[in-house]
Design a protein around this motif. Structure first.
Motif, PDB file in Angstrom:
ATOM      1  N   ALA A  63      32.517  33.494  52.210  1.00  0.00           N
ATOM      2  CA  ALA A  63      31.593  34.002  53.181  1.00  0.00           C
ATOM      3  C   ALA A  63      30.735  35.069  52.505  1.00  0.00           C
ATOM      4  N   LEU A  64      31.284  35.949  51.549  1.00  0.00           N
ATOM      5  CA  LEU A  64      30.727  36.605  50.642  1.00  0.00           C
ATOM      6  C   LEU A  64      29.662  36.267  49.661  1.00  0.00           C
ATOM      7  N   HIS A  65      30.357  35.242  49.050  1.00  0.00           N
ATOM      8  CA  HIS A  65      29.384  34.756  47.646  1.00  0.00           C
ATOM      9  C   HIS A  65      29.190  33.172  48.194  1.00  0.00           C
ATOM     10  N   VAL A  66      27.912  33.098  48.950  1.00  0.00           N
ATOM     11  CA  VAL A  66      27.494  31.998  49.511  1.00  0.00           C
ATOM     12  C   VAL A  66      27.135  31.069  48.225  1.00  0.00           C
ATOM     13  N   HIS A  67      26.254  31.380  47.539  1.00  0.00           N
ATOM     14  CA  HIS A  67      25.753  30.802  46.244  1.00  0.00           C
ATOM     15  C   HIS A  67      26.613  30.886  45.169  1.00  0.00           C
ATOM     16  N   GLY A  68      27.890  30.553  45.272  1.00  0.00           N
ATOM     17  CA  GLY A  68      28.939  30.812  44.132  1.00  0.00           C
ATOM     18  C   GLY A  68      28.412  30.299  42.655  1.00  0.00           C
ATOM     19  N   ARG A  69      28.032  29.124  42.757  1.00  0.00           N
ATOM     20  CA  ARG A  69      27.872  28.333  41.420  1.00  0.00           C
ATOM     21  C   ARG A  69      26.723  29.194  40.817  1.00  0.00           C
ATOM     22  N   ALA A  70      25.835  29.539  41.562  1.00  0.00           N
ATOM     23  CA  ALA A  70      24.467  30.329  40.924  1.00  0.00           C
ATOM     24  C   ALA A  70      24.918  31.765  40.580  1.00  0.00           C
ATOM     25  N   HIS A  71      25.916  32.455  40.996  1.00  0.00           N
ATOM     26  CA  HIS A  71      26.518  33.792  40.761  1.00  0.00           C
ATOM     27  C   HIS A  71      26.105  34.242  39.550  1.00  0.00           C
ATOM     28  N   ALA A  72      25.262  35.291  39.024  1.00  0.00           N
ATOM     29  CA  ALA A  72      24.892  35.659  37.722  1.00  0.00           C
ATOM     30  C   ALA A  72      25.534  37.044  37.343  1.00  0.00           C
ATOM     31  N   GLY A  73      26.045  37.705  38.353  1.00  0.00           N
ATOM     32  CA  GLY A  73      26.776  39.018  38.127  1.00  0.00           C
ATOM     33  C   GLY A  73      28.201  38.837  37.520  1.00  0.00           C
ATOM     34  N   ALA A  74      28.906  39.945  37.481  1.00  0.00           N
ATOM     35  CA  ALA A  74      30.310  39.928  37.086  1.00  0.00           C
ATOM     36  C   ALA A  74      30.992  39.632  38.314  1.00  0.00           C
ATOM     37  N   ASP A  75      32.238  39.045  37.991  1.00  0.00           N
ATOM     38  CA  ASP A  75      33.345  38.823  39.120  1.00  0.00           C
ATOM     39  C   ASP A  75      33.683  40.065  39.659  1.00  0.00           C
ATOM     40  N   PRO A  76      33.850  39.998  41.148  1.00  0.00           N
ATOM     41  CA  PRO A  76      34.716  41.175  41.592  1.00  0.00           C
ATOM     42  C   PRO A  76      35.959  41.493  41.096  1.00  0.00           C
ATOM     43  N   LYS A  77      36.552  42.722  41.249  1.00  0.00           N
ATOM     44  CA  LYS A  77      37.649  42.988  40.800  1.00  0.00           C
ATOM     45  C   LYS A  77      38.886  42.320  41.706  1.00  0.00           C
ATOM     46  N   GLY A  78      39.751  41.733  41.264  1.00  0.00           N
ATOM     47  CA  GLY A  78      40.865  41.300  41.894  1.00  0.00           C
ATOM     48  C   GLY A  78      41.696  42.385  42.758  1.00  0.00           C
ATOM     49  N   GLY A  79      42.883  41.923  43.201  1.00  0.00           N
ATOM     50  CA  GLY A  79      43.654  42.793  43.917  1.00  0.00           C
ATOM     51  C   GLY A  79      45.078  42.523  43.974  1.00  0.00           C
ATOM     52  N   ASP A  80      45.838  43.308  44.818  1.00  0.00           N
ATOM     53  CA  ASP A  80      47.323  42.942  45.044  1.00  0.00           C
ATOM     54  C   ASP A  80      47.533  42.872  46.505  1.00  0.00           C
ATOM     55  N   VAL A  81      48.077  41.888  46.980  1.00  0.00           N
ATOM     56  CA  VAL A  81      48.336  41.576  48.614  1.00  0.00           C
ATOM     57  C   VAL A  81      49.877  41.697  48.699  1.00  0.00           C
ATOM     58  N   ILE A  82      50.082  42.590  49.484  1.00  0.00           N
ATOM     59  CA  ILE A  82      51.545  42.817  49.914  1.00  0.00           C
ATOM     60  C   ILE A  82      51.822  41.802  51.187  1.00  0.00           C
ATOM     61  N   ILE A  83      52.833  40.969  51.046  1.00  0.00           N
ATOM     62  CA  ILE A  83      53.408  40.109  52.187  1.00  0.00           C
ATOM     63  C   ILE A  83      54.729  40.405  52.428  1.00  0.00           C
ATOM     64  N   PRO A  84      55.366  39.857  53.483  1.00  0.00           N
ATOM     65  CA  PRO A  84      56.907  39.962  53.778  1.00  0.00           C
ATOM     66  C   PRO A  84      57.578  39.326  52.609  1.00  0.00           C
ATOM     67  N   GLY A  85      58.543  40.088  52.216  1.00  0.00           N
ATOM     68  CA  GLY A  85      59.217  39.427  50.869  1.00  0.00           C
ATOM     69  C   GLY A  85      58.781  39.712  49.528  1.00  0.00           C
ATOM     70  N   GLY A  86      57.551  40.476  49.288  1.00  0.00           N
ATOM     71  CA  GLY A  86      56.958  40.514  48.031  1.00  0.00           C
ATOM     72  C   GLY A  86      55.642  40.786  48.035  1.00  0.00           C
TER      73      GLY A  86
END
Length: 85
Positions: A39-62
């Protein structure tokens, strides 16, 4: 090409020994991340900028760490940490 997620690096190997309920939680959250990235990167293949920073996701069990690569239209799960062993 459409947006997808996949395990990368050592996370794929670690997923082979993790409990099924923990992996189901990783998959649910990774699916949510894919929908958000699409939804955020509608034209993904044509993206010319830097990739967004990743992150951590906490879920049950880890948690897991992810990285979004826009031009590849992928969300990579690069590390999983299961506390239920």
């Amino acid at each position: 090409m459409s947006w997808k997620w996949e395990y990368a690096f050592g996370a794929e190997e670690a997923s082979r020994t993790a409990p099924a309920d923990f992996l189901a939680g990783v998959e649910r959250k990774a699916d949510e991340l894919v929908r958000a990235a699409e939804a955020l990167h509608v034209h993904g293949r044509a993206h010319a900028g830097a990739d967004p920073k990743g992150g951590d996701v906490i879920i049950p069990g880890g948690m897991f760490t992810y990285q979004v690569v826009v031009r590849s239209e992928r969300v990579y799960v690069v590390q999983i940490t299961c506390l239920g062993f």
